[in-house]
Design a protein around this motif. Structure first.
Motif, PDB file in Angstrom:
ATOM      1  N   ASP A 221       0.821  -1.214   0.000  1.00 37.27           N
ATOM      2  CA  ASP A 221       0.000   0.000   0.000  1.00 37.27           C
ATOM      3  C   ASP A 221       0.850   1.257   0.000  1.00 37.27           C
ATOM      4  N   GLY A 222       2.092   1.112   0.459  1.00 34.93           N
ATOM      5  CA  GLY A 222       2.973   2.270   0.505  1.00 34.93           C
ATOM      6  C   GLY A 222       3.272   2.861  -0.860  1.00 34.93           C
ATOM      7  N   LEU A 223       3.137   2.043  -1.911  1.00 34.18           N
ATOM      8  CA  LEU A 223       3.356   2.552  -3.265  1.00 34.18           C
ATOM      9  C   LEU A 223       2.127   3.269  -3.808  1.00 34.18           C
ATOM     10  N   MET A 224       0.998   3.094  -3.135  1.00 27.21           N
ATOM     11  CA  MET A 224      -0.252   3.635  -3.653  1.00 27.21           C
ATOM     12  C   MET A 224      -0.728   4.881  -2.926  1.00 27.21           C
ATOM     13  N   VAL A 225      -0.081   5.242  -1.825  1.00 23.11           N
ATOM     14  CA  VAL A 225      -0.609   6.328  -0.997  1.00 23.11           C
ATOM     15  C   VAL A 225       0.266   7.586  -1.044  1.00 23.11           C
ATOM     16  N   GLN A 226       1.194   7.620  -1.981  1.00 22.35           N
ATOM     17  CA  GLN A 226       2.058   8.798  -2.082  1.00 22.35           C
ATOM     18  C   GLN A 226       1.337   9.942  -2.786  1.00 22.35           C
ATOM     19  N   SER A 227       1.855  11.126  -2.593  1.00 20.14           N
ATOM     20  CA  SER A 227       1.256  12.305  -3.227  1.00 20.14           C
ATOM     21  C   SER A 227       1.580  12.339  -4.717  1.00 20.14           C
ATOM     22  N   GLY A 228       0.794  13.112  -5.450  1.00 21.46           N
ATOM     23  CA  GLY A 228       1.052  13.266  -6.869  1.00 21.46           C
ATOM     24  C   GLY A 228       2.420  13.860  -7.134  1.00 21.46           C
ATOM     25  N   ARG A 229       2.901  14.703  -6.229  1.00 19.42           N
ATOM     26  CA  ARG A 229       4.222  15.304  -6.372  1.00 19.42           C
ATOM     27  C   ARG A 229       5.316  14.234  -6.311  1.00 19.42           C
ATOM     28  N   VAL A 230       5.184  13.278  -5.383  1.00 21.87           N
ATOM     29  CA  VAL A 230       6.179  12.207  -5.263  1.00 21.87           C
ATOM     30  C   VAL A 230       6.163  11.337  -6.515  1.00 21.87           C
ATOM     31  N   TYR A 231       4.956  11.006  -7.008  1.00 21.36           N
ATOM     32  CA  TYR A 231       4.877  10.202  -8.226  1.00 21.36           C
ATOM     33  C   TYR A 231       5.499  10.935  -9.415  1.00 21.36           C
ATOM     34  N   GLY A 232       5.216  12.215  -9.525  1.00 21.80           N
ATOM     35  CA  GLY A 232       5.769  12.986 -10.632  1.00 21.80           C
ATOM     36  C   GLY A 232       7.280  13.072 -10.568  1.00 21.80           C
ATOM     37  N   LEU A 233       7.826  13.315  -9.376  1.00 19.17           N
ATOM     38  CA  LEU A 233       9.274  13.387  -9.225  1.00 19.17           C
ATOM     39  C   LEU A 233       9.924  12.025  -9.458  1.00 19.17           C
ATOM     40  N   SER A 234       9.270  10.955  -9.011  1.00 20.87           N
ATOM     41  CA  SER A 234       9.808   9.608  -9.221  1.00 20.87           C
ATOM     42  C   SER A 234       9.841   9.264 -10.705  1.00 20.87           C
ATOM     43  N   LEU A 235       8.776   9.615 -11.425  1.00 23.95           N
ATOM     44  CA  LEU A 235       8.738   9.365 -12.860  1.00 23.95           C
ATOM     45  C   LEU A 235       9.803  10.176 -13.579  1.00 23.95           C
ATOM     46  N   ALA A 236       9.937  11.453 -13.205  1.00 24.03           N
ATOM     47  CA  ALA A 236      10.954  12.297 -13.826  1.00 24.03           C
ATOM     48  C   ALA A 236      12.353  11.759 -13.538  1.00 24.03           C
ATOM     49  N   MET A 237      12.569  11.294 -12.309  1.00 24.30           N
ATOM     50  CA  MET A 237      13.860  10.728 -11.948  1.00 24.30           C
ATOM     51  C   MET A 237      14.129   9.447 -12.739  1.00 24.30           C
ATOM     52  N   ALA A 238      13.103   8.627 -12.918  1.00 18.92           N
ATOM     53  CA  ALA A 238      13.272   7.385 -13.673  1.00 18.92           C
ATOM     54  C   ALA A 238      13.632   7.666 -15.133  1.00 18.92           C
ATOM     55  N   LEU A 239      12.965   8.650 -15.733  1.00 16.45           N
ATOM     56  CA  LEU A 239      13.193   8.939 -17.144  1.00 16.45           C
ATOM     57  C   LEU A 239      14.477   9.726 -17.378  1.00 16.45           C
ATOM     58  N   PHE A 240      14.618  10.852 -16.654  1.00 22.65           N
ATOM     59  CA  PHE A 240      15.687  11.804 -16.956  1.00 22.65           C
ATOM     60  C   PHE A 240      16.965  11.587 -16.151  1.00 22.65           C
ATOM     61  N   SER A 241      16.889  10.806 -15.053  1.00 23.01           N
ATOM     62  CA  SER A 241      18.082  10.573 -14.248  1.00 23.01           C
ATOM     63  C   SER A 241      18.409   9.095 -14.093  1.00 23.01           C
ATOM     64  N   THR A 242      17.725   8.236 -14.848  1.00 22.00           N
ATOM     65  CA  THR A 242      18.012   6.802 -14.803  1.00 22.00           C
ATOM     66  C   THR A 242      18.091   6.221 -16.206  1.00 22.00           C
ATOM     67  N   VAL A 243      16.955   6.171 -16.904  1.00 18.77           N
ATOM     68  CA  VAL A 243      16.907   5.510 -18.210  1.00 18.77           C
ATOM     69  C   VAL A 243      17.727   6.265 -19.253  1.00 18.77           C
ATOM     70  N   LEU A 244      17.398   7.545 -19.472  1.00 23.56           N
ATOM     71  CA  LEU A 244      18.094   8.300 -20.511  1.00 23.56           C
ATOM     72  C   LEU A 244      19.597   8.418 -20.258  1.00 23.56           C
ATOM     73  N   PRO A 245      20.050   8.814 -19.057  1.00 24.24           N
ATOM     74  CA  PRO A 245      21.494   8.927 -18.867  1.00 24.24           C
ATOM     75  C   PRO A 245      22.223   7.586 -18.913  1.00 24.24           C
ATOM     76  N   ALA A 246      21.569   6.498 -18.486  1.00 24.93           N
ATOM     77  CA  ALA A 246      22.224   5.187 -18.530  1.00 24.93           C
ATOM     78  C   ALA A 246      22.522   4.782 -19.970  1.00 24.93           C
TER      79      ALA A 246
END
Length: 309
Positions: A221-246
């Motif tokens: 449930d901890g993955l489902m109760v975060q704020s929209g801001r946390v989800y947005g930052l996590s997605l941005a981090m995954a795309l722009f600071s993980t997948v693309l730079p790797a």
């Protein structure tokens, strides 16, 4: 810097290589900014790392699937699979987890400078493991780098709680050490199976390890109760600071080599300091600037010496 440009012909592939290297350096540097912004919400390091990896893993799985359709690739042997598992766990999962923990205590600028000590750690580990001699130039470079870290550390030590800076710096230093171990061990495997394929497999291992850690320590449930801001930052981090730079890093290494890629990566700590100043309101003092110059000078001395050899 003349050594950097010597023999460098500005073909289209070289230009692309430089662009990919810059994208990789800035993307990885921005990770600390995303993490610090996310910590303004009520999210812990394990949850944030799991969210980052959950958003990133589909892209790496797709890369593996597309790559498997290439019939001309060298088949992976048992030792390659073992290397991917061990190095992916150490270099991408463990290093990331320690880094996320450290960022709870120290500034993004200090974090990036400590992480950027990894080339000096590679030299020291190689000297111990492979009995390589350390010359006076390398010793001077090491002294410069660590003197710069001490300067920035003392700055943060004066403006933040003492225990927090010491704890955070120790965790990030351990993260840099884990990444250095990964680099020392990854060379032969990358040369055999290719940088892109190794990156896809190693990052997939890291993503699965982060998700497993979350499952073992938290409720789903901890993955489902975060704020929209946390989800947005996590997605941005995954795309722009993980997948693309790797993948940008792998593409840069294929076009201009690992040494020139690492030299361009020297922009990373400087980029983090200024990004932290703009987005996080972190201070930008003369001591920080002097410390960053010493760190970059030391790392460049080691990198240019290796390039010459």
């Amino acid at each position: 810097m003349n050594q950097f440009f010597s023999g460098f012909s500005f073909t289209r592939q070289h230009v692309y290589g430089v662009m990919f290297a810059l994208l990789s350096a800035i993307g990885f540097s921005a990770k600390a900014i995303f993490v610090k912004l996310a910590y303004l919400e009520s999210v812990d390091a394990i949850t944030l790392l799991a969210l980052r990896m959950a958003f990133a893993v589909p892209f790496f799985v797709l890369a593996i699937w597309f790559g498997s359709r290439n019939s001309q690739r060298v088949p992976m042997q048992q030792r390659d699979w073992l290397a991917v598992l061990v190095l992916g766990f150490i270099g991408y999962y463990l290093a990331s987890f320690l880094d996320f923990l450290g960022l709870q205590y120290i500034s993004a600028g200090l974090e990036r400078l400590i992480l950027f000590l990894y080339p000096t750690m590679v030299v020291l580990i190689s000297a111990m493991v492979f009995r390589q001699r350390i010359g006076r130039t390398v010793i001077l470079a090491l002294l410069l780098s660590y003197a710069g870290i001490v300067l920035v550390f003392l700055h943060d030590f004066n403006v933040q709680p003492e225990d927090g800076v010491l704890m955070g710096s120790s965790l990030v230093f351990a993260s840099a050490l884990a990444y250095a171990v990964y680099l020392v061990g990854a060379g032969h495997t990358i040369a055999r199976i290719g940088a892109m394929r190794f990156t896809a497999y190693a990052m997939t291992v890291a993503c699965l390890a982060a998700l497993l850690q979350f499952v073992l320590t938290h409720s789903l449930d901890g993955l489902m109760v975060q704020s929209g801001r946390v989800y947005g930052l996590s997605l941005a981090m995954a795309l722009f600071s993980t997948v693309l730079p790797a993948f940008a890093l792998a593409a840069a290494m294929r076009r201009i080599g690992s040494m020139q890629t690492s030299l361009i990566g020297a922009i990373g700590p400087v980029a983090t300091i200024y990004l932290a100043y703009w987005f996080l309101g972190e201070t930008l003092s003369l001591i920080q600037f002097a410390g960053s110059v010493l760190v970059l000078a030391g790392v460049l001395m080691i990198s240019l010496r290796q390039q010459k050899n």
